[in-house]
Write a protein that holds these residues in place. Structure first.
Motif, PDB file in Angstrom:
ATOM      1  N   SER A   8       2.484  -4.193   9.360  1.00 32.68           N
ATOM      2  CA  SER A   8       1.501  -3.740   8.373  1.00 32.68           C
ATOM      3  C   SER A   8       1.416  -4.666   7.163  1.00 32.68           C
ATOM      4  O   SER A   8       0.692  -4.372   6.214  1.00 32.68           O
ATOM      5  CB  SER A   8       1.878  -2.329   7.915  1.00 32.68           C
ATOM      6  OG  SER A   8       3.174  -2.365   7.375  1.00 32.68           O
ATOM      7  N   ASN A  10       0.356  -6.995   4.422  1.00 33.32           N
ATOM      8  CA  ASN A  10      -0.995  -7.356   4.016  1.00 33.32           C
ATOM      9  C   ASN A  10      -1.050  -7.360   2.495  1.00 33.32           C
ATOM     10  O   ASN A  10      -0.628  -6.412   1.852  1.00 33.32           O
ATOM     11  CB  ASN A  10      -1.959  -6.310   4.607  1.00 33.32           C
ATOM     12  CG  ASN A  10      -3.401  -6.598   4.215  1.00 33.32           C
ATOM     13  OD1 ASN A  10      -3.691  -6.910   3.069  1.00 33.32           O
ATOM     14  ND2 ASN A  10      -4.296  -6.492   5.181  1.00 33.32           N
ATOM     15  N   GLY A  11      -1.536  -8.436   1.913  1.00 30.17           N
ATOM     16  CA  GLY A  11      -1.683  -8.495   0.463  1.00 30.17           C
ATOM     17  C   GLY A  11      -0.349  -8.657  -0.247  1.00 30.17           C
ATOM     18  O   GLY A  11       0.607  -9.142   0.340  1.00 30.17           O
ATOM     19  N   PRO A  12      -0.312  -8.248  -1.519  1.00 33.77           N
ATOM     20  CA  PRO A  12       0.913  -8.482  -2.298  1.00 33.77           C
ATOM     21  C   PRO A  12       2.096  -7.690  -1.758  1.00 33.77           C
ATOM     22  O   PRO A  12       1.926  -6.594  -1.230  1.00 33.77           O
ATOM     23  CB  PRO A  12       0.531  -8.011  -3.700  1.00 33.77           C
ATOM     24  CG  PRO A  12      -0.607  -7.098  -3.513  1.00 33.77           C
ATOM     25  CD  PRO A  12      -1.328  -7.534  -2.285  1.00 33.77           C
ATOM     26  N   ARG A  13       3.266  -8.265  -1.921  1.00 32.60           N
ATOM     27  CA  ARG A  13       4.464  -7.565  -1.469  1.00 32.60           C
ATOM     28  C   ARG A  13       4.732  -6.385  -2.396  1.00 32.60           C
ATOM     29  O   ARG A  13       4.655  -6.530  -3.614  1.00 32.60           O
ATOM     30  CB  ARG A  13       5.649  -8.531  -1.491  1.00 32.60           C
ATOM     31  CG  ARG A  13       6.829  -8.005  -0.725  1.00 32.60           C
ATOM     32  CD  ARG A  13       7.673  -9.134  -0.222  1.00 32.60           C
ATOM     33  NE  ARG A  13       8.029 -10.069  -1.284  1.00 32.60           N
ATOM     34  CZ  ARG A  13       8.965 -10.990  -1.122  1.00 32.60           C
ATOM     35  NH1 ARG A  13       9.581 -11.095   0.043  1.00 32.60           N
ATOM     36  NH2 ARG A  13       9.256 -11.818  -2.092  1.00 32.60           N
TER      37      ARG A  13
END
Ligand SMILES: Nc1ncnc2c1ncn2[C@@H]1O[C@H](COP(=O)(O)OP(=O)(O)O)[C@@H](O)[C@H]1O
Ligand SMILES: [Mg+2]
Lengths: 297, 359
Positions: A8, A10-13
């Motif tokens: 999953s 996706n994008g910033p941690r």
């Protein structure tokens, strides 16, 4: 083990609050309280009346803001038989701090510049000696210094205490400026030499303007150091030039009658005010100067 | 008035380590001399010594009729341009240009005139009020050149002035420097490790290695007749092809025997006793295709580098990898067999032991 490659992702941690992070915060909060609580107590106490202080609720806010302790601390608190408050000491400190700061910073800049760019014969040894000198506790120099200033006829005088501060300040300022100048490309110096500029011309027209951040850092460090000095002022300044710190001490330790905590607190805050204001005004510059070596433009 | 420079038996060192040893160099008035060599070979050290920024351990520096060995930089009539530009960050372009004149006490109107002239030559007019930090690399380097220009110096010293610029700007500024030399006719000494700059700019190139000049000659001479294997390998891209072999004198010519075969060298007379040598062939001295009338060998194409106007092919012939310069539309494919003609008559030969050129 956590999955390092989750499907999953996706994008910033996502931020995670780890125990280590919590511990760090706890430590920082405690450290902040450690410094802030005494400051808070001093401030609120200085605005309380003696009656309220005796009620022994040191963390409570004052019922009534009372400026009288501040006025007394400034102009009429007694040190022994001498009831002039810390104001006389304030002006003495100003007279000591300004010339001593300016001189020690400028002299440090010149010596740092000379050592860094002109590389005089023996310069390395000289620099090592200066650096070592800076690490020796100054108490060791106290007696020789007394004799030296006495010989020069400067013992117990304004010029004497300024000289002493400049001498003891030079190792630090020389070190600061030498290292600062070491970060300036030597080609700049060579270009100025080819352009015909000499020792002072290069210093004044080129190096001094380039060292503004370090001038501010060194100036601030010297200023606070000299303002906060107690020992040298006590030994070298003479009765008429005692700096604010010494007078504060005399007021606080005067034991006739009852201890006026509110006046003492006010006098202490007044004494600490100058370095405090200086840091607030120049904090941004201070940080910039300290990091200047790594991010020069 | 162009002025000659002369270095006589010069030693330069830092502390105990000698960087330059017993160097002699005569630079003619108005000459564009390039000091070329790998980094760390002492080029900057030598240039700094000419400028008076580094002391000599031994020897003399003469500029024109004067022995300037002990003279201050400002008294030598030199201007210097550094790789890092070395512009005064606290002054705008105009102040950078005029600083030297102000220091020298030149009258105000004269300063204005000279700054205007330099700024016009170098197209700096729009930037006079800007700080160096607000300029591009090329503009900065033009200001640095301008700083020498306004002072009407006799000798320009450049220390890798284009190394910090991107390829396109480097070419542009190189042309500008060449034009400037043409217009001013001043003596210029130019340090670089870039052979293209050296070849295009120089009247003469001094190739240095470990503080010793290996060859001092015109670019053409250096390219066509390198004095030793170091120069041969340093100049030219791709580098000169080197073939080990034996050279035998014979009547009316010589014989070159190598793993690729035996080849006659008509018209080249070498001493009769056999000699272990390295033959050096420029990539354009290897011709692709049979029937060239040259010494022919069989090879296999192993890499093709297309460069646009030309192509360089790398061919394997036994243990040798040979590069050849061919047309941009070269039709061959990798792994194809190919016939190469070696122009040995124009090749250079070096002694295997000493690395020195055989005449
Ligand atoms: N200030 C210095 N102190 C000591 N050694 C130096 C100094 N400057 C250069 N060197 C040494 O001298 C040699 C030549 O340096 P340099 O003249 O800068 O080479 P180049 O310009 O050809 O790259 C190098 O080996 C270098 O390490
Ligand atoms: Mg160099």
């Amino acid at each position: 083990m956590r999955d390092p490659f989750p499907q999953s992702a996706n994008g910033p941690r996502p931020d995670k609050v780890t125990p280590a992070r919590l511990g760090l915060y706890a430590f920082l909060v405690i450290a902040a309280l450690f410094f802030l609580l005494p400051a808070y107590v001093m401030l609120v106490t200085s605005f309380k009346s003696m009656e309220e202080i005796r009620s022994a609720q040191i963390f409570s806010l004052p019922h009534l803001f009372d400026w009288s302790a501040w006025i007394k601390a400034w102009s009429s608190a007694c040190a022994g038989v001498n009831c002039t408050g810390v104001s006389a000491g304030f002006w003495n400190s100003v007279k000591i701090t300004i010339p001593a700061t300016v001189l020690s910073v400028l002299l440090g800049a010149v010596t740092g510049y000379a050592l860094s760019f002109w590389r005089p014969p023996g310069g390395k040894i000289l620099f090592a000696a200066i650096t070592i000198g800076g690490f020796i506790p100054l108490q060791i120099f106290l007696f020789p210094m007394v004799r030296a200033t006495a010989m020069l006829g400067l013992y117990n005088s304004l010029a004497g205490i300024v000289l002493v501060h400049v001498v003891f300040g030079l190792p630090l300022t020389t070190l600061l400026f030498r290292n600062y100048y070491a970060s300036i490309p030597v080609e700049l110096f060579k270009a100025a030499r080819v352009d015909g500029a000499g020792f002072w011309r290069i210093f004044v027209s080129l190096m001094l303007p380039l060292s503004l951040p370090m001038l501010i850092v060194a100036g601030l460090m010297q200023m606070t150091g000299i303002w906060n000095d107690f020992l040298l002022g006590l030994v070298f300044a003479g009765r008429d030039n005692l700096p604010m710190t010494v007078q504060l001490n005399n007021i606080v330790t005067t034991t006739t009658g009852q201890r006026e905590y509110n006046v003492h607190m006010a006098a202490t805050v007044l004494t600490a005010l100058v370095p405090l204001v200086a840091y607030f005004v120049s904090g941004r510059w201070f940080v910039r100067g300290i990091t200047a070596g790594s991010v020069k433009g | 008035m162009p002025v000659p420079v002369s270095l006589r038996s010069v030693d330069i060192g830092y502390g105990a380590t000698a960087v330059v040893k017993n160097l002699n160099l005569e630079i003619a008035a108005g000459e564009f001399l390039v000091l070329l060599g790998p980094s760390g070979c002492g080029k900057s050290t030598l240039l700094n010594a000419i400028a008076g920024l580094t002391d000599l351990a031994k020897g003399e520096v003469w500029i024109g009729e004067r022995n300037v060995t002990w003279a201050d930089p400002k008294d030598r009539g030199i201007g210097m341009v550094f790789q890092s530009y070395a512009l005064y960050p606290n002054m705008n372009v105009e102040k950078n240009l005029s600083f030297g004149l102000t220091v020298a006490g030149v009258p105000k109107d004269e300063i204005v005139r000279r700054v205007a002239r330099a700024s016009a030559i170098l197209q700096l007019d729009p930037y006079l009020k800007r700080r160096p930090s607000e300029l591009s690399g090329g503009q900065r380097q033009r200001v640095a050149i301008g700083r020498a220009l306004v002072r009407d110096v006799d000798i320009f010293l450049f220390d890798e002035p284009l190394s910090n610029l991107d390829a396109k700007l480097r070419t542009e500024l190189r042309v500008e420097i060449k034009k400037l030399h043409h217009e001013l006719a001043s003596t210029m000494i130019y340090v670089t490790h870039d052979q293209v700059e050296a070849m295009t700019l120089a009247n003469r190139i001094a190739i240095m290695r470990d503080g010793v000049i290996q060859q001092l000659a015109t670019p053409r001479e250096i390219y066509q007749r390198p004095a030793n294997l170091f120069v041969a390998g340093f100049i030219g891209s791709p580098a000169m092809n080197l073939l080990k072999g034996t050279l035998l004198g014979s009547d009316g010519g010589s014989l070159f025997r190598s793993s690729l075969g035996e080849f006659d060298l008509p018209g080249k007379a070498f001493p009769a006793e056999p000699r272990e040598v390295v033959a050096g062939l420029r990539p354009e001295q290897i011709i692709v295709g049979a029937g060239s009338g040259l010494a022919e060998i069989e090879a296999t194409i192993s890499v093709i580098d297309a460069m646009g106007p030309e192509t360089v092919i790398w061919c394997r012939a036994r243990e040798n990898l040979l590069s050849a310069r061919v047309a941009g539309d070269f039709p061959g494919q990798v792994d194809e067999g190919i016939t190469l003609g070696l122009d040995l008559a124009n090749a250079s030969f070096f002694d295997q032991d000493t690395g020195q050129r055989l005449p």
